[in-house]
Every structure is written in structure tokens, then in C-alpha cells.
Design an enzyme around this catalytic site. Structure first.
Site, PDB file in Angstrom:
ATOM      1  CB  SER A 191      -0.961  -0.015   0.961  1.00  0.00           C
ATOM      2  OG  SER A 191      -1.841   0.869   1.168  1.00  0.00           O
ATOM      3  CG  ASP A 289      -6.798  -2.162  -4.025  1.00  0.00           C
ATOM      4  OD1 ASP A 289      -7.486  -1.463  -3.662  1.00  0.00           O
ATOM      5  OD2 ASP A 289      -5.832  -2.802  -3.941  1.00  0.00           O
ATOM      6  CG  HIS A 321      -5.707  -2.020  -0.409  1.00  0.00           C
ATOM      7  ND1 HIS A 321      -4.866  -1.888  -1.373  1.00  0.00           N
ATOM      8  CD2 HIS A 321      -5.083  -1.349   0.820  1.00  0.00           C
ATOM      9  CE1 HIS A 321      -3.864  -1.275  -1.060  1.00  0.00           C
ATOM     10  NE2 HIS A 321      -4.158  -0.907   0.468  1.00  0.00           N
TER      11      HIS A 321
END
Length: 382
Positions: A191, A289, A321
Site C-alpha cells: 500500500s 481493490d 486491498h
């Protein structure tokens, strides 16, 4: 165990809610005497007084020897005065020298740490399965220290790790100086940490690394990138896009626009891409995601740039995600871990190429391509 479960639940809200949920609220209910400056749902509230109240990602666990894997960990202060530290992971391996992985955690640049139970579990597993020495970076968070501080911290730790690995002196970190193989140097991040890993690799390409060291590979796990113009299969909802623009501006205090290369590398010219300072790149995305479109665009743009390395995509259908952190014991998470381990150990058989991505999703130069079918895949993560 309870702490680990709690952290995973918080991370679920953190990643899936804050960066990915549509139409996040801009304000919190009134009632605090300090007044609200910004509510970064669901991470934190910044009050007008300057006080920050975080709602998740603050749990920590001590370094230890993991009973499940035998991986040992310890904390090292890089710069005590500046508050910069790392957690290092040493696998239970008889190999004299080990790949060195520098890891950057996620959390939207505003939460989580190198000491969280979620990342402790992930790094124990990665170090064990890859047989790698891992350095997890506890970079400073926004809004107390806005970007580019996290980027500078990440760069400083990489340079420290390289210096320690080369040194045999009394001040060198012994795990690094005795066991790290600098010919097998990798950057990995999820991320926001994926964003950081990319930007550190770009800086390495521009400035070089001390002693002529070279990054062998960079693994970007569900990386956080954005941009003003939608890429193929990305949301076009104006309210949602405005919210993403606002949260990015919050973490960097407006220093970088949403098309700055630090957040939108797809916008870079080919000659900029060619400065990426590594030999190989792996990008992982989860099909459900919202950020997956940017990951695919990254792979396609890098592959088309004339950069001389090898870039691959690993896509998992039916997941959201950073699902591999939230459901680490699941079959798909195990398969993704295998892909990352294979990347570190040099096996590229299960990854798809940039040309595959371009063929299915378009050239990512700002012209929308057809929306991919929900059940389509570049290959299946099985």
C-alpha cells in the site's frame, strides 16, 4: 493471539475503509472543544489545536523469537534523537549469507508501524519462507511529519543498512554485517509502503547507492498510487476522486499535486521511468481493490518505457486491498506469499509480463480502454 486478531480487524477498516471505500465523509460530528481541522476516515482526526487522535493501527508487539517459524527479531535505533528505528528479522537458516529485504509498511502514510502485530506476523512469515534477512522501517507518519519525511526516512534506513552490511566495525549492526548478501538486495512494501519502495528505487536510480550497491528487485504489494485522470477500469465518480485528492493533499500538506510522479508515476515520461534503480519489479494487485487499476497501469507504463529491467504482475481475483494481511492463513494469501518469495529467490514462472497487461487493459496513456470483465484475469493466482 488476541492482539494479532485485533490489529488485523483494524487494518481491514484502515485499508479497505479509508483509501478504498467510496464517498468517505469529510467531517466528523461536532462536539470536540478543539474543533476539527481534518477527519481522515477512518484513520484519525486532526484537531485545529494540532492534536492528532488515531483510531487504529497503534497496537504494537515486542520483538521476539517467533515460535512458529523460529525467526528472531530485534529493534535497532538508527537515529534516537530523530526517532528513526527499525525492526530486523533473522530467519533460522544455516546459510552463511542471506538476501536483504528492506520493508516499508502500509497505512495510508498516517498509521501503523514496524512494530504492529500485523506486520510482525507478515515479516516473520516472509523472512522464514524466503530465507531472507528483513529490515522493517518505522518511518515517521503524517500529519505530525508530512511527506517527504517518510521518503527521506526510507532512504536513510536503506543507506544505513548498506553501510552496516559492509562494515565489520564495532558500530555495525552484527546481523547485517555478518549475514546480509548485498548482491541480493530487495525493497518490498504494501500500500503506502509500496509507494515508498517505488520512490526509494527512483532515488537510487537518480543518485546511486553508496559503494556501488544495486537493488536487485522491488516488490510493490497493492501499491498506493493515484492521479487526476482515471486509468482504465478506475472509478470516474467525481466525488470519490475529489476525496482521494484531498486525502493525498493532507498527507503531503499540498507539497505534491496528484499528478506529481511520487503519487502518479504513470504520468512520468519514458526517460524518467528508465531511471528506476533496480533490475526487476513485481507488482501485486487484488481484483476488487480500487487501487488495482493503478497497479496494472504501473506495470504497463514501465514495460513500455524502454527501461531495461523485467516487470511482472501478480493479480488475485475475488479479493480486496491487502487481503493477504487480513487473511494471512487463507489459500490465496499463501499463494501470494509464494509469489513474493519466488521473486526474491529468482523464480519468475508464476508472474505475467507487462505486454500481457497492455494487451488486455490498454496502453495507460490517459485514453480509457475497455473495462475488463469481472471474471477476466491475466492469469489465475491458484
Amino acid at each position: 493471539m488476541a492482539g494479532s486478531i485485533s490489529s488485523a480487524l483494524l487494518l481491514l477498516l484502515n485499508m479497505a475503509g479509508a483509501l478504498l471505500a467510496p464517498r468517505a465523509p469529510y467531517n466528523v460530528p461536532a462536539g470536540d472543544d478543539e474543533g476539527i481541522d481534518f477527519f481522515f476516515f477512518p484513520f484519525l482526526v486532526l484537531y485545529k489545536s494540532g492534536r492528532v487522535e488515531r483510531f487504529m493501527g497503534t497496537d504494537t508487539v515486542p520483538a521476539s523469537v517467533d515460535p512458529a517459524t523460529g525467526v528472531a527479531s530485534k529493534d535497532v535505533a538508527i537515529d534516537a534523537a530523530a526517532g528513526l528505528a527499525v525492526r530486523i528479522y533473522l530467519p533460522n537458516s544455516t546459510a552463511e549469507k542471506l538476501p536483504l529485504v528492506v520493508f516499508y509498511h502500509g497505512g495510508g502514510f498516517v498509521t501503523e508501524s514496524a512494530f504492529s502485530p500485523t506486520y510482525q506476523r507478515y515479516l516473520n512469515a516472509l523472512a522464514s519462507k524466503a530465507g531472507a534477512l528483513a529490515v522493517s522501517v518505522d518511518y515517521h507518519l503524517s500529519p505530525e511529519r508530512r511527506l517527504p519525511v517518510a521518503y527521506d526516512d526510507a532512504w536513510a534506513v536503506l543507506r544505513w543498512a548498506l553501510a552496516s552490511a559492509r562494515s565489520g566495525g564495532a558500530e555495525a549492526e552484527p546481523w547485517l554485517s555478518r549475514r546480509a548478501d548485498l548482491t541480493r538486495l530487495f525493497l518490498v512494501g504494501d500500500s503506502a509502503g509500496g509507494n515508498i519502495a517505488h520512490n526509494v528505487a527512483m532515488r537510487a536510480g537518480r543518485e546511486g547507492l553508496d559503494g556501488g550497491a544495486a537493488i536487485q528487485g522491488v516488490a510493490l504489494l497493492d501499491p498506493y498510487f493515484w492521479g487526476k485522470r482515471p486509468v482504465p477500469s478506475e472509478t470516474r465518480d467525481p466525488e470519490e476522486r475529489r476525496w482521494r485528492d484531498r486525502t493525498w493533499s493532507f498527507v503531503c500538506a499540498g507539497r505534491y499535486g496528484v499528478d506529481d510522479p511520487v503519487i502518479n508515476p504513470v504520468a512520468m515520461a519514458s526517460d524518467e521511468w528508465r531511471r528506476l534503480g533496480c533490475a526487476r519489479v513485481l507488482v501485486t494487485v487484488a481484483r476488487l481493490d480500487m487501487l488495482a487499476a493503478r497497479g496494472r497501469a504501473y506495470v504497463a507504463a514501465l514495460g513500455a518505457s524502454g527501461w531495461g529491467g523485467d516487470v511482472r504482475l501478480y493479480e488475485t481475483p475475488g479479493e480486496s486491498h491487502v487481503y493477504f494481511l487480513l487473511k494471512p492463513d487463507g489459500e490465496k494469501a499463501a499463494k501470494e506469499m509464494e509469489a513474493v518469495v519466488a521473486f526474491i529467490n529468482g523464480n519468475r514462472a508464476i508472474e505475467s509480463s507487462a505486454s500481457d497487461v497492455s494487451a488486455q487493459y490498454g496502453n495507460f496513456e490517459g485514453t480509457p480502454a475497455k473495462e475488463p470483465e469481472r471474471n477476466s484475469t491475466l492469469y489465475t493466482a491458484i
